[in-house]
Scaffold this active site. Structure first.
Site, PDB file in Angstrom:
ATOM      1  N   CYS A  46     -23.042   6.709  30.064  1.00 37.81           N
ATOM      2  CA  CYS A  46     -22.167   5.667  28.983  1.00 37.81           C
ATOM      3  C   CYS A  46     -22.578   4.247  30.150  1.00 37.81           C
ATOM      4  O   CYS A  46     -21.689   4.203  31.075  1.00 37.81           O
ATOM      5  CB  CYS A  46     -20.880   6.035  28.827  1.00 37.81           C
ATOM      6  SG  CYS A  46     -19.429   4.967  27.899  1.00 37.81           S
ATOM      7  N   CYS A  86     -19.719   2.404  30.048  1.00 36.27           N
ATOM      8  CA  CYS A  86     -18.112   3.022  30.913  1.00 36.27           C
ATOM      9  C   CYS A  86     -18.500   2.379  32.440  1.00 36.27           C
ATOM     10  O   CYS A  86     -17.957   2.296  32.960  1.00 36.27           O
ATOM     11  CB  CYS A  86     -18.254   4.263  30.113  1.00 36.27           C
ATOM     12  SG  CYS A  86     -18.170   4.983  28.609  1.00 36.27           S
ATOM     13  N   ASP A  87     -19.773   2.723  32.463  1.00 36.57           N
ATOM     14  CA  ASP A  87     -20.508   3.353  33.887  1.00 36.57           C
ATOM     15  C   ASP A  87     -21.368   1.392  34.649  1.00 36.57           C
ATOM     16  O   ASP A  87     -21.258   0.809  35.746  1.00 36.57           O
ATOM     17  CB  ASP A  87     -21.111   3.923  34.337  1.00 36.57           C
ATOM     18  CG  ASP A  87     -19.321   5.085  34.183  1.00 36.57           C
ATOM     19  OD1 ASP A  87     -18.972   4.312  34.299  1.00 36.57           O
ATOM     20  OD2 ASP A  87     -20.204   5.810  34.252  1.00 36.57           O
TER      21      ASP A  87
END
Ligand code: NDP
Length: 307
Positions: free
Chosen positions: A131, A134-135
């Site tokens: 993701c 997300c990261d």
């Protein structure tokens, strides 16, 4: 006989549980094969509102579970193996055990596809991710690699150019599957470098130093080479966990449940869907949680109407 059974224990299922429990519906939540869902495979979560210093994915899910328990949600740590949604009350089985409910909330999520390499699950969250949203921010000015050739890969690569020094997009063929507009955009980006006809066959690094590189294999010549990088993002698609429901609910061409517009209601009255099982666009914890809230409110109203 239960008023509400919730299938799935990610942000969607647990938020539905908080709302349903606070509405006095005494929900039963079946955790499924990965209690806590996809966030339990990540490390730090910086974009869930309310945690100004970030929170570890597993801790966030543990907090959500405690919150659902506090209002009386009951949990069963098993996976549903069969459902019958042909008539109300709905039936579901946990192997031999059969349960019945008036309304069902499906929050079974989606599973990111992975390459199936050795140590993949050991390194997930330590430089390996599924993701970018997300990261990505953890890899400012670093070397980033994205695997895939579809719209997700193109979109994630574009997003990651905001952070990475360079983004190498590795695709197993010599043509992207992504839509023309996305392909044109990603191919023209000065920070994106294409690595065609290639795939990764080995991950390099460990939990202490994170990902340090990978061994590439040319899909045409089988020649191998090593590349150095700090992060690898898999963007080779997701599989929605809808196998149990396909006999009863219409699914889109990628297998996702199709709820009614601006609603979590499915084609079967009394059955609601929330989270990644019905969302291939946003796939965020916060959007999943929002849709879990919608599903619980809609289930509550549906039950009140059909009492
Ligand atoms: P796709 O299935 O479209 O693409 C997956 C990509 O990963 C393909 O290029 C495929 O290669 C590659 N791949 C699959 N398995 C492997 C493997 N084992 N090793 C190496 N490469 C692999 O998935 P997406 O998630 O990209 O998209 C899913 C759907 O969502 C699509 O309909 C897409 O259009 C849509 N979507 C739309 C977006 C938008 O409009 N903004 C954003 C994201 C997704 P190959 O091409 O060789 O098969």
């Amino acid at each position: 006989m239960r008023d509400v059974i919730i299938l799935g224990s990610g942000p969607a299922g647990l938020t539905a549980a908080v709302y349903a429990a606070r509405a006095n519906l005494k929900p039963l939540l079946i955790s499924g094969p990965l209690p806590g869902g996809q966030l339990t495979t990540t490390t730090e979560v910086e974009n869930f509102p309310g945690f100004s210093h970030g929170i570890m994915g597993p801790d966030l899910m543990a907090e959500m579970r405690k919150q659902a328990e506090r209002f009386g949600t009951e949990f069963i740590e098993k996976r549903a193996t069969k459902v019958d949604l042909s008539s109300s009350p709905f039936k579901l089985w946990l192997d031999e055990e059969m349960l019945e409910c008036r309304s069902l909330i499906i929050a079974t999520g989606a599973t990111a596809k992975t390459l199936g390499l050795a140590r993949e699950w050991d390194l997930m969250g330590f430089g390996l991710s599924t993701c970018a949203t997300c990261d990505g921010a953890f890899f400012r000015d670093q070397e980033i690699v994205v695997i895939g050739g579809g719209d997700s890969a193109a979109e994630e690569a574009m997003f990651l150019t905001k952070f990475g020094k360079r983004v190498r997009l590795i695709h197993r063929r010599d043509k992207l599957r992504a839509s023309k507009i996305m392909s044109d955009r990603v191919l023209a980006h000065p920070k994106v470098e294409m690595v065609w006809n290639s795939t990764i066959v080995e991950l390099l690094g460990d939990r202490k130093s994170g990902i340090t590189g990978a061994i590439l294999e040319n899909t045409q010549t089988n020649e191998r080479s090593e590349i150095q990088c700090n992060a690898i993002f898999y963007a080779i698609g997701h599989t929605p966990n809808t196998e149990l429901f396909k006999e009863y609910l219409p699914l889109d061409e990628n297998g996702y449940i199709i709820p009614a517009a601006n609603s979590s209601a499915t084609k079967v009255p009394g059955v609601f869907a929330c989270g990644d099982v019905q969302d291939h666009v946003f796939r965020q914890a916060i959007t999943a949680a929002g849709s879990g809230c919608m599903a619980a409110i809609e289930a509550e109203r549906w039950l009140a109407h059909h009492e």
